[in-house]
Design a protein around this motif. Sequence first.
Motif, PDB file in Angstrom:
ATOM      1  N   UNK A   1       5.853   0.967  -4.287  1.00  0.00           N
ATOM      2  CA  UNK A   1       5.076   1.438  -3.136  1.00  0.00           C
ATOM      3  C   UNK A   1       4.614   2.869  -3.348  1.00  0.00           C
ATOM      4  N   UNK A   2       5.519   3.715  -3.799  1.00  0.00           N
ATOM      5  CA  UNK A   2       5.160   5.113  -4.014  1.00  0.00           C
ATOM      6  C   UNK A   2       4.078   5.255  -5.079  1.00  0.00           C
ATOM      7  N   UNK A   3       4.245   4.586  -6.222  1.00  0.00           N
ATOM      8  CA  UNK A   3       3.279   4.719  -7.319  1.00  0.00           C
ATOM      9  C   UNK A   3       1.912   4.196  -6.877  1.00  0.00           C
ATOM     10  N   UNK A   4       1.888   3.113  -6.126  1.00  0.00           N
ATOM     11  CA  UNK A   4       0.610   2.559  -5.662  1.00  0.00           C
ATOM     12  C   UNK A   4      -0.103   3.547  -4.748  1.00  0.00           C
ATOM     13  N   UNK A   5       0.628   4.115  -3.801  1.00  0.00           N
ATOM     14  CA  UNK A   5       0.010   5.092  -2.896  1.00  0.00           C
ATOM     15  C   UNK A   5      -0.419   6.329  -3.675  1.00  0.00           C
ATOM     16  N   UNK A   6       0.402   6.767  -4.635  1.00  0.00           N
ATOM     17  CA  UNK A   6       0.069   7.955  -5.421  1.00  0.00           C
ATOM     18  C   UNK A   6      -1.217   7.748  -6.216  1.00  0.00           C
ATOM     19  N   UNK A   7      -1.461   6.520  -6.650  1.00  0.00           N
ATOM     20  CA  UNK A   7      -2.660   6.238  -7.432  1.00  0.00           C
ATOM     21  C   UNK A   7      -3.873   5.979  -6.540  1.00  0.00           C
ATOM     22  N   UNK A   8      -3.643   5.361  -5.387  1.00  0.00           N
ATOM     23  CA  UNK A   8      -4.755   5.055  -4.478  1.00  0.00           C
ATOM     24  C   UNK A   8      -5.083   6.225  -3.554  1.00  0.00           C
ATOM     25  N   UNK A   9      -4.043   6.990  -3.179  1.00  0.00           N
ATOM     26  CA  UNK A   9      -4.166   8.062  -2.186  1.00  0.00           C
ATOM     27  C   UNK A   9      -4.827   7.535  -0.905  1.00  0.00           C
ATOM     28  N   UNK A  10      -4.418   6.317  -0.545  1.00  0.00           N
ATOM     29  CA  UNK A  10      -4.943   5.679   0.657  1.00  0.00           C
ATOM     30  C   UNK A  10      -3.918   4.630   1.092  1.00  0.00           C
ATOM     31  N   UNK A  11      -3.307   4.828   2.266  1.00  0.00           N
ATOM     32  CA  UNK A  11      -2.224   3.944   2.697  1.00  0.00           C
ATOM     33  C   UNK A  11      -2.711   2.534   3.020  1.00  0.00           C
ATOM     34  N   UNK A  12      -3.854   2.429   3.686  1.00  0.00           N
ATOM     35  CA  UNK A  12      -4.333   1.099   4.071  1.00  0.00           C
ATOM     36  C   UNK A  12      -4.686   0.268   2.844  1.00  0.00           C
ATOM     37  N   UNK A  13      -5.398   0.884   1.898  1.00  0.00           N
ATOM     38  CA  UNK A  13      -5.752   0.162   0.681  1.00  0.00           C
ATOM     39  C   UNK A  13      -4.505  -0.211  -0.124  1.00  0.00           C
ATOM     40  N   UNK A  14      -3.545   0.714  -0.173  1.00  0.00           N
ATOM     41  CA  UNK A  14      -2.310   0.451  -0.916  1.00  0.00           C
ATOM     42  C   UNK A  14      -1.513  -0.684  -0.277  1.00  0.00           C
ATOM     43  N   UNK A  15      -1.457  -0.684   1.054  1.00  0.00           N
ATOM     44  CA  UNK A  15      -0.740  -1.748   1.747  1.00  0.00           C
ATOM     45  C   UNK A  15      -1.366  -3.108   1.442  1.00  0.00           C
ATOM     46  N   UNK A  16      -2.699  -3.159   1.434  1.00  0.00           N
ATOM     47  CA  UNK A  16      -3.378  -4.404   1.127  1.00  0.00           C
ATOM     48  C   UNK A  16      -3.077  -4.860  -0.298  1.00  0.00           C
ATOM     49  N   UNK A  17      -3.079  -3.913  -1.248  1.00  0.00           N
ATOM     50  CA  UNK A  17      -2.794  -4.245  -2.646  1.00  0.00           C
ATOM     51  C   UNK A  17      -1.368  -4.759  -2.813  1.00  0.00           C
ATOM     52  N   UNK A  18      -0.433  -4.185  -2.068  1.00  0.00           N
ATOM     53  CA  UNK A  18       0.970  -4.568  -2.170  1.00  0.00           C
ATOM     54  C   UNK A  18       1.308  -5.806  -1.354  1.00  0.00           C
ATOM     55  N   UNK A  19       0.415  -6.204  -0.471  1.00  0.00           N
ATOM     56  CA  UNK A  19       0.661  -7.370   0.352  1.00  0.00           C
ATOM     57  C   UNK A  19       1.627  -7.114   1.496  1.00  0.00           C
ATOM     58  N   UNK A  20       1.633  -5.884   2.026  1.00  0.00           N
ATOM     59  CA  UNK A  20       2.488  -5.547   3.162  1.00  0.00           C
ATOM     60  C   UNK A  20       1.616  -4.905   4.235  1.00  0.00           C
ATOM     61  N   UNK A  21       2.166  -4.752   5.407  1.00  0.00           N
ATOM     62  CA  UNK A  21       1.419  -4.092   6.491  1.00  0.00           C
ATOM     63  C   UNK A  21       1.498  -2.584   6.305  1.00  0.00           C
ATOM     64  N   UNK A  22       0.505  -1.828   6.800  1.00  0.00           N
ATOM     65  CA  UNK A  22       0.563  -0.365   6.700  1.00  0.00           C
ATOM     66  C   UNK A  22       1.830   0.232   7.300  1.00  0.00           C
ATOM     67  N   UNK A  23       2.324  -0.238   8.477  1.00  0.00           N
ATOM     68  CA  UNK A  23       3.578   0.336   8.997  1.00  0.00           C
ATOM     69  C   UNK A  23       4.760   0.106   8.051  1.00  0.00           C
ATOM     70  N   UNK A  24       4.800  -1.070   7.424  1.00  0.00           N
ATOM     71  CA  UNK A  24       5.893  -1.352   6.471  1.00  0.00           C
ATOM     72  C   UNK A  24       5.814  -0.405   5.285  1.00  0.00           C
ATOM     73  N   UNK A  25       4.605  -0.180   4.766  1.00  0.00           N
ATOM     74  CA  UNK A  25       4.440   0.731   3.630  1.00  0.00           C
ATOM     75  C   UNK A  25       4.850   2.146   4.028  1.00  0.00           C
TER      76      UNK A  25
END
Length: 293
Positions: free
Chosen positions: A8-32
């Motif tokens: 989760x951390x690496x995905x957000x660090x690379x995307x720098x966008x929580x909503x996009x990262x949550x979608x990529x990880x298959x979780x909801x933004x609050x969960x991320x």
Amino acid sequence: MDLKHLRAFVTVAEQLHFAHSAEQLGVSPPTLTAQIQALERLLQARLFQRTRRSVALTAAGEAFLVEARAALAQVERALETGRRAGRGQLGRVDIGYVGSAVFSGALQAQVLHFRRRWPQVQLGTCELPTAQLVQQLEEGQLDVAFVRTPVVLPSSVASHVVARDRFCLALAADHPLAGSGQALASRVLAGEAFVAPEQGLGLREVARRGRFDPHIVSVPGSLQAVLAQVALGAGIAVVPSVLVQVVHLPNVVYRDIAGAVIPSEVAALFRRHERAPAVRQLIQQIRQVKCPA
């Protein structure tokens, strides 16, 4: 902390966008968000600087990103190593053999083919007497053994023929029977001195056909040792015909045995219920060999 927090951390660090990262990880933004917050509590450091319009790594986040990427890469390498080992692509296989398996080429063919297919599997090889090969195979010190049959096998060990030839005679060049160049009938060998190889099937059949009890003067072990004794005039020997093409010793000649062919076989031995994936790969390869009758 578990792997999902690192990913989760690496995905957000690379995307720098929580909503996009949550979608990529298959979780909801609050969960991320909860996963990142749990990681920050564990590290006791802020990893991201967030505003309504942007997300940026903090100094701690930048430092942690290097280690997090390395940790995930190491985990992936470990998983791939485990997968490959489970498929038999890694590991070690110990092979034992009698010398005539090398003369036949059966051992080389199996080893070379296996190494081409599974280059990262280690292969160990050693030459041993047949009795030791069977014992070490049963005890787990060897994984596969190449022998001349017939061999008495325990119920836990199976065999598969990988090469066939026939028996012939080896005589000293100055022996009275060597000069004709013709196939020799078994009956004319009665009274001869015999140098016996480890596998005595051929000699027993010659003696049966000739209706005599063989006079064995030496049992030196390997086929090379047998031929050396023949060359020195100790006696004659019944040996696999493959030696005619591959072993040429001074003062040794080969002659056919008259009558029906006396077959000789090289077989691979292995445990019936082998569990090691790499060994099972070799056994599967061996079982594909089809020898003409």
